[in-house]
Design an enzyme around this catalytic site. Sequence first.
Site, mmCIF file in Angstrom:
data_model
loop_
_atom_site.group_PDB
_atom_site.id
_atom_site.type_symbol
_atom_site.label_atom_id
_atom_site.label_comp_id
_atom_site.label_asym_id
_atom_site.label_seq_id
_atom_site.Cartn_x
_atom_site.Cartn_y
_atom_site.Cartn_z
ATOM 1 C CD GLU A 1 -2.995 -0.958 2.242
ATOM 2 O OE1 GLU A 1 -4.144 -0.736 1.826
ATOM 3 O OE2 GLU A 1 -2.691 -1.004 3.456
ATOM 4 C CG HIS B 1 -8.004 -0.286 5.062
ATOM 5 N ND1 HIS B 1 -7.605 -0.351 3.747
ATOM 6 C CD2 HIS B 1 -6.886 -0.470 5.784
ATOM 7 C CE1 HIS B 1 -6.297 -0.566 3.697
ATOM 8 N NE2 HIS B 1 -5.844 -0.648 4.913
#
Lengths: 256, 256, 256, 256
Positions: free
Chosen positions: C101, C190
């Site tokens: 990410e 998340h």
Amino acid sequence: MHSKIGPAGVIIFLAAALQVLPQAAPVYKPFIEELVLANHILANEGVLDGYGHVSVRDPANPNHYFLAKAGAPALVTAADITEYDLDSKPVTNASATGYTERFIHGEIYKARPDVMAVVHCHCSEVIPFANTTVPLQPMHHMGSFLGAGVPVFEIRNAGGETDMLIRTSALGRALAQTLADKSAVLMRGHGAAIVAPSLHIVVGRSYYLNLNARLQMQAMQLGGKVSYLDAEESKKAVIDYERSWDSWKHDLLLAH
Amino acid sequence: MHSKIGPAGVIIFLAAALQVLPQAAPVYKPFIEELVLANHILANEGVLDGYGHVSVRDPANPNHYFLAKAGAPALVTAADITEYDLDSKPVTNASATGYTERFIHGEIYKARPDVMAVVHCHCSEVIPFANTTVPLQPMHHMGSFLGAGVPVFEIRNAGGETDMLIRTSALGRALAQTLADKSAVLMRGHGAAIVAPSLHIVVGRSYYLNLNARLQMQAMQLGGKVSYLDAEESKKAVIDYERSWDSWKHDLLLAH
Amino acid sequence: MHSKIGPAGVIIFLAAALQVLPQAAPVYKPFIEELVLANHILANEGVLDGYGHVSVRDPANPNHYFLAKAGAPALVTAADITEYDLDSKPVTNASATGYTERFIHGEIYKARPDVMAVVHCHCSEVIPFANTTVPLQPMHHMGSFLGAGVPVFEIRNAGGETDMLIRTSALGRALAQTLADKSAVLMRGHGAAIVAPSLHIVVGRSYYLNLNARLQMQAMQLGGKVSYLDAEESKKAVIDYERSWDSWKHDLLLAH
Amino acid sequence: MHSKIGPAGVIIFLAAALQVLPQAAPVYKPFIEELVLANHILANEGVLDGYGHVSVRDPANPNHYFLAKAGAPALVTAADITEYDLDSKPVTNASATGYTERFIHGEIYKARPDVMAVVHCHCSEVIPFANTTVPLQPMHHMGSFLGAGVPVFEIRNAGGETDMLIRTSALGRALAQTLADKSAVLMRGHGAAIVAPSLHIVVGRSYYLNLNARLQMQAMQLGGKVSYLDAEESKKAVIDYERSWDSWKHDLLLAH
């Protein structure tokens, strides 16, 4: 609840008693050290703050019990352990200051021959239940001892307007009467007293009384109907907390 | 959920299996040490109290699994690790006392060939969900394994009035049936059982099952509609928890 | 919010930039060590679990940023710190695996020239807000940076059904667009991304984002109307978190 | 509330005062060390974050007080302790930067001759109450000092739109006026100030203010009517927190 420990518990107790009968002092040493350890464990696990206490009945003389002199549980040493009679008068360490609230212990031992150990705590998860009318109930088998019911002691009924402390035999007696034959009694605006047939079990019950309170509060907030252990399950699910004791000893070692 | 690990997981498993086939004892050592470590991590992170347990299937013999003898997880050593057959009879360490509830492990391994590791916990954030009808759902990708659903086991249906423990193969079988093909099953008035295709993943799932329960409870209290991972997101968001494992090993090191 | 740091912040930044321009390597050392420290602090204070990350823009080259290679924050060392361009391609450590990410960082640095440091966390108190429509608001001056608003990123709008991860530049760009000119963006299912004009401030904001979420949830449960910092108070109450940083360094020292 | 400490407290205070009158410097040493310890205890118990502070009035000169220079409480040393007059101008350490909000201390000491120690905290359990209209009330005897009432300070009334900090004597005076003769005042969007007739008591009250807030919030969530200590019980239940102090010193030792 306490009578559910059964023959094994009785045998252990008798064995301990027999062991100490012949000659007191040297044999008591591990017994006293275990009480010191209980103080440290209860402080380390956050069950006792600076003002709680834990006692154990003399296995050789049911009319005496052992309790530290006044002081924070985390700091208790073997030298602080004092022997009391059931009127909570010191038999040893007479010059030391005793806990103001030692009558909690003495009066419960008087009223409850089956009780071998007592904890008095301000366990923080429990106080919300002590100050409302919501009954504490067993969320899981580790809290099965709550299944017989958890009464709440209202000191105003026994002593009117007080400083909230169990400063006298009379208040201790009133507390013992509210406890009746149960394993724990909540004290409104104060905390709780927990009893058991052994030191390890009273430590275990104190820890899980506090945890059970948190679990129940969380479950009640989920909005659905909450299931508790029923009466039969509570009677059957008897725990000796021996493995918890091992684990908490280990925690204590790591903390030092 | 377990079938989502895919070819890589299978290869790792086969590699591990091949590695141990030729000569058992010395090669098993790191394998056993990893199980000991899992015990210590789960205790240190607060997932297991004194009475939980974690097992792993024998990679070389799917009809055997490894589990400590009865004792607190924080204190487990390699010498405590016992090999069991799927009827939960000890193959090694036969004289040692086994966990009363080892049938949880044996019966799940029987019913679920894909499962390589099992945890049984009293994880405290989870119990409120086990005691209500509010379904546990995945709050974030770390809890994606909950997306397939989390059944609740009612022991009264399987065993009537009990002491809440999975003391027999029959009760273990009933629990495995309720688990079905899912990754976790809540146990009313007791805790949960969690399964995974590897030891590291079962540790990760146990930790995040507990955390997810807390997050969901908090979200439900905010008063708005709560969004969860949907079925497709849950399937796609597969975590191996390897970095969590590294982090928890580090926590353990700091605690000692 | 970030533009509220004012001239002092700019001067510090320029001084840092000038300092490193002449000769890179030796001067960068304390800079890199500070980033390693930020990783350890965020892990130790419970803001980052095993999967979060923290980056800082190269003060001498705004088109580069520094971020650890893939790994648990608690274990990051100076050797793990990798230099990336704004497309999140490694300039150093090219053979190491980067965080999946890392595009969160690259795309925010592209879109926000004022941002010098970025944290991505799964901070647990925050996720309940990310999964509901209840807006996070500043409870006290330590959370004043929330006063400009805290948008929530819905990955389904940007990427449809995903594994929830920001795996591409496109998803990173979409996240940066939702962040817009704010100091934090929540990520549904998340966690969150937090930005600031310095490494110390991004660490402080991450910590207090999480704490503010807990305070707000608790206040909302009390049943009365909750007061938040108003727009003017939020603008005026600017914190540099330097004393927090000192305190957290001390916590880290004690933990080791 | 403060006047409830009674003759014993006064004697202890006088004894301390007499002790320091003859020769200042060497006699003050243990006094200063106790203030350093209070800083460390409050940080270690989570009452103070990086930005709180604790002061004590000079026992020999009621027009002076002692407070660390600006810095995180966990890191305060004896060299940081600065003597201030009641206008919060430094008498010693004049070149060091003082806490921006030292006026909290100076103005309270001016308005309240009975106050010998002051804490300013951002105690996290308290802020939800500071931001709502739900009054904080004594849940148990450890929080009895709340029984006289806990006012909430609205800085907008005193200073309009601010950065929330008590940056001036005028704001400090307004805060002291809201405090009036009580033991604690909550500060909307900020935290609280707590006062007491001694350093140990102000530390104890700060700790139990925070804990009491959590207990009350939990009790209110149970859904029943919550009982609090009544006015008479609150007056009678006076605690000196000496055993807590011992316990917290022990915690600090373990943390190092």
